[in-house]
Design an enzyme around this catalytic site. Structure first.
Site, mmCIF file in Angstrom:
data_model
loop_
_atom_site.group_PDB
_atom_site.id
_atom_site.type_symbol
_atom_site.label_atom_id
_atom_site.label_comp_id
_atom_site.label_asym_id
_atom_site.label_seq_id
_atom_site.Cartn_x
_atom_site.Cartn_y
_atom_site.Cartn_z
ATOM 1 N N ASP A 69 30.180 -59.983 62.108
ATOM 2 C CA ASP A 69 31.349 -59.436 61.423
ATOM 3 C C ASP A 69 32.558 -60.346 61.565
ATOM 4 O O ASP A 69 32.545 -61.304 62.343
ATOM 5 C CB ASP A 69 31.669 -58.023 61.941
ATOM 6 C CG ASP A 69 31.533 -57.897 63.464
ATOM 7 O OD1 ASP A 69 31.538 -58.941 64.149
ATOM 8 O OD2 ASP A 69 31.438 -56.765 63.960
ATOM 9 N N ASP A 78 32.151 -45.521 70.081
ATOM 10 C CA ASP A 78 31.684 -44.474 69.162
ATOM 11 C C ASP A 78 30.278 -44.773 68.617
ATOM 12 O O ASP A 78 29.830 -44.185 67.642
ATOM 13 C CB ASP A 78 32.675 -44.295 68.000
ATOM 14 C CG ASP A 78 32.876 -45.582 67.210
ATOM 15 O OD1 ASP A 78 32.162 -46.578 67.484
ATOM 16 O OD2 ASP A 78 33.740 -45.601 66.309
ATOM 17 N N HIS A 86 29.149 -47.599 67.296
ATOM 18 C CA HIS A 86 28.986 -48.521 66.152
ATOM 19 C C HIS A 86 28.354 -49.843 66.580
ATOM 20 O O HIS A 86 28.590 -50.332 67.673
ATOM 21 C CB HIS A 86 30.305 -48.748 65.407
ATOM 22 C CG HIS A 86 31.342 -49.561 66.127
ATOM 23 N ND1 HIS A 86 32.492 -49.026 66.656
ATOM 24 C CD2 HIS A 86 31.423 -50.900 66.368
ATOM 25 C CE1 HIS A 86 33.232 -49.980 67.192
ATOM 26 N NE2 HIS A 86 32.593 -51.136 67.046
ATOM 27 N N GLU A 144 30.818 -48.283 61.457
ATOM 28 C CA GLU A 144 31.451 -47.120 62.079
ATOM 29 C C GLU A 144 30.628 -45.860 61.807
ATOM 30 O O GLU A 144 29.745 -45.871 60.931
ATOM 31 C CB GLU A 144 32.856 -46.967 61.474
ATOM 32 C CG GLU A 144 33.781 -48.154 61.748
ATOM 33 C CD GLU A 144 34.331 -48.182 63.167
ATOM 34 O OE1 GLU A 144 33.660 -47.665 64.093
ATOM 35 O OE2 GLU A 144 35.429 -48.720 63.359
HETATM 36 C C1 GLP Z 1 33.911 -54.587 68.023
HETATM 37 C C2 GLP Z 1 32.827 -55.415 67.372
HETATM 38 C C3 GLP Z 1 31.454 -54.975 67.804
HETATM 39 C C4 GLP Z 1 31.393 -54.861 69.312
HETATM 40 C C5 GLP Z 1 32.385 -53.824 69.769
HETATM 41 C C6 GLP Z 1 32.368 -53.604 71.275
HETATM 42 O O1 GLP Z 1 34.199 -53.431 67.339
HETATM 43 N N1 GLP Z 1 32.880 -55.412 65.949
HETATM 44 O O2 GLP Z 1 30.498 -55.913 67.328
HETATM 45 O O3 GLP Z 1 30.098 -54.536 69.717
HETATM 46 O O4 GLP Z 1 33.668 -54.263 69.385
HETATM 47 O O5 GLP Z 1 33.148 -54.573 71.913
HETATM 48 P P1 GLP Z 1 33.146 -54.839 73.459
HETATM 49 O O6 GLP Z 1 31.915 -55.594 73.752
HETATM 50 O O7 GLP Z 1 34.377 -55.657 73.681
HETATM 51 O O8 GLP Z 1 33.189 -53.524 74.123
#
Ligand code: GLP
Length: 263
Positions: free
Chosen positions: A72, A141, A143, A148
């Site tokens: 992304d 959440d 995702h 989402e």
């Molecule tokens: C963002 C990214 C996800 C990631 C998530 C969790 O929303 N788009 O790909 O998995 O954050 O991030 P973290 O690993 O910092 O908790």
């Protein structure tokens, strides 16, 4: 689905990095037949990237014939913006390894034509024969990538509007200022991830415990998009003990037992 439970986030990072290196080496990639890797950003995979850099420096793995696709990118951030996922990948991984810049693919958050950008991304993955291993993190959440809650489980690469909870969670990277967090992103879809031969999701910390509970023990549902992994023939969750806090005790015990001698 496999669930690998490790003591802490460093052990998760080491296991994940060794698994990635093993998969690449086993594949014996060449320029004509590259290994195709799907990659995440976020704080969770940082340890894995560090371990992979160490393994590269020790001559245990090469990325010369690896092609990558990132999950992304925020809409509106230039590649040199410190919070863009382009910048993240460059700083935390790509500039430390032998990957060819042309072999890395990250969606362009500044594109004028979202539909074309997303279609080209999917086309390129297919042209290369599909993704061999898609690695992801998970949001609180549930995702994966930026899919989402209520994202279609059949979705493909497209624009998504971020939820308030994701904007809040990610604001820590923008000096805590919610207004600085982009409200939309380009993201691969759930189906894009599910099309990979293998999917590995990393989860560490107690704040991911509810997401893991729904992903592992709940029903397959668009409410917790991580649950789509249950339908993947080769899905792996690698997590630390803190992230398993909300699981039934028999669930964690089962996976600890069944995976105790496995790589
Ligand atoms: C963002 C990214 C996800 C990631 C998530 C969790 O929303 N788009 O790909 O998995 O954050 O991030 P973290 O690993 O910092 O908790």
């Amino acid at each position: 689905m496999r669930v690998i439970i490790k003591d802490d986030k460093q052990a998760v990072a080491e296991w994940a990095a060794q698994y990635v290196a093993y998969k690449i080496n086993q594949f014996k990639p060449t320029a004509k037949r590259p290994f195709v890797l799907g990659l995440p950003t976020g704080s969770t995979p940082l340890g894995m990237y560090n371990e992979l850099i160490k393994m590269f420096r020790a001559g245990k793995v090469s990325f010369a014939n690896v092609v990558t696709f990132n999950m992304d990118e925020y809409i509106g951030l230039a590649p040199n913006h410190p919070q863009s996922y382009h910048y993240f990948m460059q700083e935390n991984f790509f500039k430390h390894i032998d990957i060819k810049p042309n072999n890395t693919h990250i969606l362009d958050g500044l594109t004028k034509n979202y539909a074309k950008e997303c279609a080209d991304f999917e086309f390129e993955m297919r042209r290369l024969g599909g993704v061999n291993l898609f690695i992801g993190g998970v949001g609180e959440d549930g995702h994966i990538a930026f899919n989402e809650p209520f994202s279609s489980l059949r979705s493909r690469t497209r624009v998504k509007t971020l939820t308030e909870s994701t904007i809040k969670a990610n604001s820590r990277f923008f000096g805590g200022d919610l207004k600085k967090v982009p409200t939309q992103a380009l993201t691969v879809g759930i189906q894009t991830i599910m099309d990979a031969q293998e999917v590995m999701i990393l989860a560490t910390g107690a704040n991911k415990a509810t997401a893991l509970k729904h992903g592992i023990e709940g029903a397959v549902s668009h409410v917790w998009t991580i649950s789509a992994l249950q339908e993947h023939p080769h899905g792996i969750i690698v997590c630390d003990k803190d992230a398993t806090q909300a699981l039934e005790s028999q669930t964690a015990a089962y996976f600890l037992e069944v995976e105790k001698n496995n790589f």
